[in-house]
Motif scaffolding. Structure first.
Motif, short mmCIF file in Angstrom:
data_model
loop_
_atom_site.label_atom_id
_atom_site.label_comp_id
_atom_site.label_asym_id
_atom_site.label_seq_id
_atom_site.Cartn_x
_atom_site.Cartn_y
_atom_site.Cartn_z
N VAL A 157 0.84 -1.20 0.00
CA VAL A 157 0.00 0.00 0.00
C VAL A 157 0.87 1.25 0.00
O VAL A 157 0.49 2.28 -0.59
CB VAL A 157 -0.96 -0.01 1.20
N SER A 158 2.03 1.19 0.61
CA SER A 158 2.93 2.36 0.60
C SER A 158 3.32 2.73 -0.82
O SER A 158 3.50 3.92 -1.14
CB SER A 158 4.19 2.05 1.42
N ILE A 160 1.31 1.99 -3.52
CA ILE A 160 0.05 2.45 -4.11
C ILE A 160 -0.17 3.93 -3.83
O ILE A 160 -0.58 4.71 -4.72
CB ILE A 160 -1.13 1.63 -3.56
N GLU A 161 0.12 4.35 -2.62
CA GLU A 161 -0.17 5.72 -2.19
C GLU A 161 0.59 6.77 -3.00
O GLU A 161 0.10 7.89 -3.18
CB GLU A 161 0.14 5.87 -0.70
N ASN A 195 -12.73 -2.69 -5.80
CA ASN A 195 -11.78 -3.27 -4.86
C ASN A 195 -12.23 -4.67 -4.51
O ASN A 195 -13.14 -4.87 -3.72
CB ASN A 195 -11.68 -2.41 -3.59
N ASP A 198 -7.78 -6.31 -2.29
CA ASP A 198 -7.19 -5.86 -1.03
C ASP A 198 -7.93 -4.60 -0.57
O ASP A 198 -7.79 -3.54 -1.20
CB ASP A 198 -5.71 -5.56 -1.23
N SER A 200 -7.31 -2.55 1.69
CA SER A 200 -6.43 -1.44 2.02
C SER A 200 -6.10 -0.59 0.80
O SER A 200 -5.78 0.61 0.92
CB SER A 200 -5.14 -1.94 2.67
N ILE A 201 -6.17 -1.19 -0.39
CA ILE A 201 -5.97 -0.41 -1.62
C ILE A 201 -7.12 0.58 -1.79
O ILE A 201 -6.92 1.74 -2.15
CB ILE A 201 -5.82 -1.33 -2.84
N ALA A 204 -6.76 3.45 0.44
CA ALA A 204 -5.75 4.39 -0.04
C ALA A 204 -6.26 5.21 -1.22
O ALA A 204 -5.51 6.03 -1.77
CB ALA A 204 -4.48 3.63 -0.44
N ASP A 206 -7.58 3.96 -4.19
CA ASP A 206 -7.32 3.36 -5.50
C ASP A 206 -8.19 2.13 -5.69
O ASP A 206 -8.92 1.71 -4.79
CB ASP A 206 -5.84 3.01 -5.62
N ASP A 208 -8.17 -2.04 -7.36
CA ASP A 208 -7.28 -3.15 -7.69
C ASP A 208 -7.81 -3.98 -8.85
O ASP A 208 -7.15 -4.92 -9.30
CB ASP A 208 -7.04 -4.04 -6.47
N ARG A 228 -4.96 -6.72 -9.87
CA ARG A 228 -3.77 -6.86 -9.03
C ARG A 228 -3.62 -8.28 -8.50
O ARG A 228 -2.78 -8.54 -7.63
CB ARG A 228 -3.86 -5.88 -7.85
#
Length: 330
Positions: A157-158, A160-161, A195, A198, A200-201, A204, A206, A208, A228
């Motif tokens: 995710v870091s 992706i951000e 989504n 994930d 968490s995407i 953030a 976005d 997937d 993804r």
């Protein structure tokens, strides 16, 4: 002999460094990275010096730079390399802002330095052969293009951000490939995204899982799907249908052995990731860059190609957010 410096010693920077060392007309001089340990590891692996980014950009013994750093740094590095009259090989995207890409293009044109945007998939031998046969008229007039891209697993995710989102990060290769084989520029895009892989995407901001429909002024249609997640390896396929037939590139498998028995026919998985799938393409694109710069010809894809793909990605992002077709700026 083209003397090259690498800016960025991460995964893709190391791929480019390895390619350079396989080309007799090129020499890797030095590497740089914001991480001292990454720079030292890269220098040790490739047997070259560690220098600062500023030193590489201004060095008299370096003719060209490979910009393989984070996207946010590209703008300043392009301007600095251009001011130092160095040829530039830049990873996609040039910048996450189309307006800033235009500013880069103005600087590149002012200085006259060679510039190449790293859309490596154009140099894949399978895709390149398909495109050549399309251009030669084997399937007549292109009517539809279908592109499938699915990664084995999502990035952190870091990542992706700061990526600009799936359309600007992952799908941008497919948008460039659509331009490469359609034969005319897309005029409109309609995008959807979800989504499903994930959560968490999504948190953030976005998606997937996504699909777009591109249409051209003459009614040609391109469908692109991205995910993804792929449980069977790196899924990368391309199909072009025309008035006289169809051309297709299927997945490249880990091996070509096929077995048959009571359970039916079995084949190998697709190759594990893009590094394996496009190994030949990475070498071919760097060879093209070296040949173009040393011969005085223009490398391609150029900065305008980078801008066009970025503009389509921007329009796709807007379409996904607003739920409507978006015209692509001329």
């Amino acid at each position: 002999m083209l003397r090259i410096g690498i800016l960025g010693c991460g995964r893709i920077g190391q791929v480019h460094a390895s390619s350079i060392q396989q080309i007799s007309r090129a020499k890797l001089i030095a590497v740089a990275d914001a991480s001292v340990s990454a720079a030292e590891a890269g220098a040790q692996r490739f047997g070259v010096e560690v220098r600062s980014v500023a030193d590489i950009l201004t060095a008299s013994d370096i003719d060209a730079v490979v910009i393989a750093t984070s996207t946010a740094t590209h703008f300043d590095m392009i301007h600095a390399a251009s001011a130092s009259r160095k040829a530039i090989f830049c990873e996609k995207p040039i910048d996450l802002s189309s307006e800033r890409v235009r500013i880069c293009i103005d600087e590149i044109e002012r200085s006259g330095v060679p510039f190449m945007t790293a859309f490596n998939q154009r140099f894949d031998p399978h895709f390149a052969a398909l495109r050549e046969r399309v251009v030669n008229g084997e399937i007549g007039n292109v009517e539809t293009v279908c592109i499938t891209s699915r990664d084995p697993a999502p990035p952190p995710v870091s990542y992706i951000e700061g990526s600009g989102g799936l359309f600007r990060d992952m799908m941008i290769h497919d948008l460039d490939m659509a331009r490469f084989v359609l034969g005319e520029e897309p005029a409109q895009v309609f995008a959807v995204g979800s989504n499903l892989v994930d959560p968490s995407i999504g948190a953030a901001g976005d998606v997937d899982t996504a699909a777009v429909i591109l249409t051209t002024p003459n009614g040609r249609v391109c469908q692109i799907t991205n995910s993804r997640r792929s449980t069977y390896g790196y899924d990368k396929r391309l199909e072009v249908h025309g008035s006289k037939g169809m051309l297709r590139v299927s997945n490249v498998l880990e091996n070509l052995v096929e077995s048959a028995g009571n359970a039916g026919f079995e084949r190998a998985r697709a190759q594990p990731f893009f590094l394996e799938r496009f190994g030949a393409a990475y070498l071919a694109e760097m060879m093209h860059f070296v040949d173009a710069v040393t011969s005085g010809s223009k490398p391609t894809p150029d900065a305008q190609d980078g801008l066009r793909a970025q503009m389509i990605a921007d329009a796709a992002t807007t379409s996904w957010r607003e739920g409507r077709p978006i015209p692509i700026e001329d």
